[in-house]
Enzyme design. Structure first.
Site, short mmCIF file in Angstrom:
data_model
loop_
_atom_site.label_atom_id
_atom_site.label_comp_id
_atom_site.label_asym_id
_atom_site.label_seq_id
_atom_site.Cartn_x
_atom_site.Cartn_y
_atom_site.Cartn_z
N PRO A 198 0.64 -1.28 0.22
CA PRO A 198 -0.11 -0.01 -0.03
C PRO A 198 0.89 1.44 -0.10
O PRO A 198 1.81 1.42 0.57
CB PRO A 198 -0.69 -0.20 1.40
CG PRO A 198 0.06 -1.09 1.96
CD PRO A 198 0.37 -2.06 1.11
N ARG A 200 4.98 11.12 -2.47
CA ARG A 200 4.91 10.72 -0.92
C ARG A 200 5.85 10.87 -0.30
O ARG A 200 7.05 9.99 -0.56
CB ARG A 200 4.14 9.34 -1.01
CG ARG A 200 4.06 8.72 0.26
CD ARG A 200 4.04 7.16 0.37
NE ARG A 200 3.70 6.77 1.76
CZ ARG A 200 4.11 5.48 2.25
NH1 ARG A 200 4.52 4.53 1.37
NH2 ARG A 200 3.91 4.99 3.43
C1 DQA Z 1 7.77 1.15 4.31
C2 DQA Z 1 7.95 1.51 5.69
C3 DQA Z 1 6.54 1.32 6.21
O1 DQA Z 1 6.69 1.44 7.62
C4 DQA Z 1 5.65 2.24 5.54
O2 DQA Z 1 4.27 2.16 6.13
C5 DQA Z 1 5.53 2.11 4.16
C6 DQA Z 1 6.90 2.12 3.43
C7 DQA Z 1 9.46 1.78 3.80
O3 DQA Z 1 9.57 1.22 2.38
O4 DQA Z 1 10.15 2.45 4.11
O5 DQA Z 1 4.48 2.25 3.56
O6 DQA Z 1 7.81 -0.29 3.66
#
Ligand code: DQA
Length: 147
Positions: free
Chosen positions: A9, A17
């Site tokens: 997601p 983002r």
């Molecule tokens: C993430 C880290 C997760 O905590 C976060 O919810 C993301 C991205 C990362 O790639 O750093 O959506 O997986």
């Protein structure tokens, strides 16, 4: 041999983002780079992103039929999806957990990964290079026998 790069997601919004945390590159641009590197190593590469838990689980189930391994950034599902964790256990192909950001230096809830115990290893904090390191790690697990 085929490797699946699976993104969860909000990773479709990479580039716009929180670029201070996740960098300015789009998912397509990262995928293009991983695709080139994987092909260079002799792998067939597949890519999939879903914002839903079920979408990720369905794709993992499919992967068990034709993929040798998976590079997975499960996004926030990492921290609480027991369904995804069970799917990883069920498929029995090696899954490498990757994160762009250093999840251990951020919010408290990000320090816990419920999928880590069923993955072959975890890489976090190297931006897009986390995926590249995931590819090398998976190649090593697969014995580099992709030719
Ligand atoms: C993430 C880290 C997760 O905590 C976060 O919810 C993301 C991205 C990362 O790639 O750093 O959506 O997986």
């Amino acid at each position: 041999m085929k490797i699946l790069v699976l993104n969860g997601p909000n990773l479709n919004l990479l580039g716009e983002r929180e670029p201070n945390i996740y960098g300015g590159e789009t998912l397509k641009s990262i995928n293009d780079e991983i695709n080139a590197a994987g092909r260079e190593m002799g792998y067939e590469m597949a890519f999939f992103q879903s914002n839903s838990e079920g979408g990720l689980i369905d794709r993992l189930h499919e992967a068990r039929l034709d993929c040798a391994g998976v590079i997975l950034n499960a996004g926030a599902y990492t921290h609480y999806s027991y369904a995804l964790r069970d799917a990883i256990s069920a498929v029995k192909i090696p899954v490498v957990e990757v994160h762009l950001s250093n999840v251990n230096s951020r919010d408290e809830f990000r320090k816990n990964s419920v999928i880590a115990p069923v993955c072959v290893g975890s890489i976090a904090g190297f931006g897009k290079y986390s995926y590249m390191l995931g590819l090398y790690a998976l190649d090593n697990k697969l014995g580099g026998s992709n030719e």
